[in-house]
Motif scaffolding. Structure first.
Motif, PDB file in Angstrom:
ATOM      1  N   GLY A  78      34.511  58.979 -11.575  1.00 48.04           N
ATOM      2  CA  GLY A  78      33.842  59.662 -10.495  1.00 48.04           C
ATOM      3  C   GLY A  78      34.269  61.110 -10.382  1.00 48.04           C
ATOM      4  O   GLY A  78      34.762  61.711 -11.345  1.00 48.04           O
ATOM      5  N   LEU A  79      34.112  61.661  -9.192  1.00 44.82           N
ATOM      6  CA  LEU A  79      34.403  63.051  -8.897  1.00 44.82           C
ATOM      7  C   LEU A  79      35.665  63.158  -8.053  1.00 44.82           C
ATOM      8  O   LEU A  79      35.956  62.278  -7.237  1.00 44.82           O
ATOM      9  N   THR A  80      36.388  64.233  -8.225  1.00 43.72           N
ATOM     10  CA  THR A  80      37.564  64.496  -7.422  1.00 43.72           C
ATOM     11  C   THR A  80      37.561  65.945  -6.978  1.00 43.72           C
ATOM     12  O   THR A  80      37.137  66.841  -7.716  1.00 43.72           O
ATOM     13  N   PHE A  81      38.027  66.190  -5.747  1.00 47.20           N
ATOM     14  CA  PHE A  81      38.046  67.514  -5.159  1.00 47.20           C
ATOM     15  C   PHE A  81      39.421  67.778  -4.564  1.00 47.20           C
ATOM     16  O   PHE A  81      40.087  66.871  -4.070  1.00 47.20           O
ATOM     17  N   SER A  82      39.835  69.038  -4.608  1.00 47.47           N
ATOM     18  CA  SER A  82      41.148  69.429  -4.097  1.00 47.47           C
ATOM     19  C   SER A  82      40.975  70.599  -3.140  1.00 47.47           C
ATOM     20  O   SER A  82      40.243  71.555  -3.428  1.00 47.47           O
ATOM     21  N   PHE A  83      41.663  70.536  -1.990  1.00 48.57           N
ATOM     22  CA  PHE A  83      41.567  71.581  -0.977  1.00 48.57           C
ATOM     23  C   PHE A  83      42.957  71.995  -0.506  1.00 48.57           C
ATOM     24  O   PHE A  83      43.874  71.206  -0.522  1.00 48.57           O
TER      25      PHE A  83
END
Length: 233
Positions: free
Chosen positions: A228-233
């Motif tokens: 899947g997709l992964t996001f970092s903030f």
């Protein structure tokens, strides 16, 4: 099985601490300076004098990581009920859908919450007698699992490909119905599967940009393989 998963979590925590110390040591970059009292290249290093050394560290910023993906196959199919005198037919499934939100507080470790959801259905057929091969029961089982999620990163944590070990443990929430085909009546004596939920996976994050990427996993628990997709903030 429960003891094994809990043991894996403790081992994972210890491994995380060792990796944090290792990454800290690898982050040191020696920078040599010429002694301040030197006047030329020829007398830069006088006899018995040790060059000054400054140590600085690679910067690390904590982050919040969000992952959304899909896993196959759904292991929850194995939790469907068995009925005496009936064979289960081919199951159809939707999921496992998964999502997690984690706080990465060190180079090697993040901690957060993981949620999975799956929907599995299957027919049951009479396996003996005059009505052999007739549909007997239609079963449907929905599962939502909420788990504490720990991710331990290793290797080159700043590279384009970031490998990791995921361990998660929590609770299963079941919603299941088994309906007799002949009269449409739900069966009320089916026992509920176990409430203990877990997932253990080896995976890797593949960076597409500074704050976004893909992930791939292989393991066991709520799914065998996922991506899947992964996001970092």
């Amino acid at each position: 099985m429960k003891k094994g998963i809990l043991l894996a979590l403790f081992i994972s925590a210890g491994f995380s601490a060792l990796m944090a110390q290792s990454n800290k040591n690898r982050g040191r970059i020696p920078v040599y300076k010429t002694p301040s009292n030197s006047s030329s290249v020829n007398n830069s290093y006088q006899r018995g004098q040790v060059p000054q050394r400054t140590i600085r560290y690679n910067s690390f910023e904590p982050s919040v990581n969000i992952s959304i993906g899909y896993g196959l196959p759904s292991v929850d199919e194995k939790r469907m009920a068995d009925f005496f005198g009936a064979n289960r037919g081919n199951a159809s499934q939707n999921g496992t859908w998964m999502g997690s939100i984690d706080y990465r507080f060190s180079r090697s470790t993040s901690l957060g919450v993981m949620v999975t959801h799956s929907n599995v259905s299957a027919p049951y057929y009479i396996n003996s007698g005059a009505n052999y091969g007739d549909a007997y029961v239609n079963g449907q089982q929905k599962n939502t699992a909420v788990m504490i999620n720990m991710v331990n990163y290793f290797g080159n944590t700043n590279g384009a490909v970031n490998p990791y070990l995921r361990t998660a443990a929590g609770v299963n929430i079941w919603d299941q119905t088994y309906t007799e085909v002949a009269n449409g009546k739900p069966m009320d004596y089916v026992t509920e599967p176990g409430k203990f939920a877990y997932q253990a996976s080896l995976g890797a994050q593949i960076k597409l940009s500074k704050n976004a990427g893909l992930f791939l996993e292989a393991g066991y628990g709520k799914y065998i393989a996922a991506g899947g997709l992964t996001f970092s903030f």
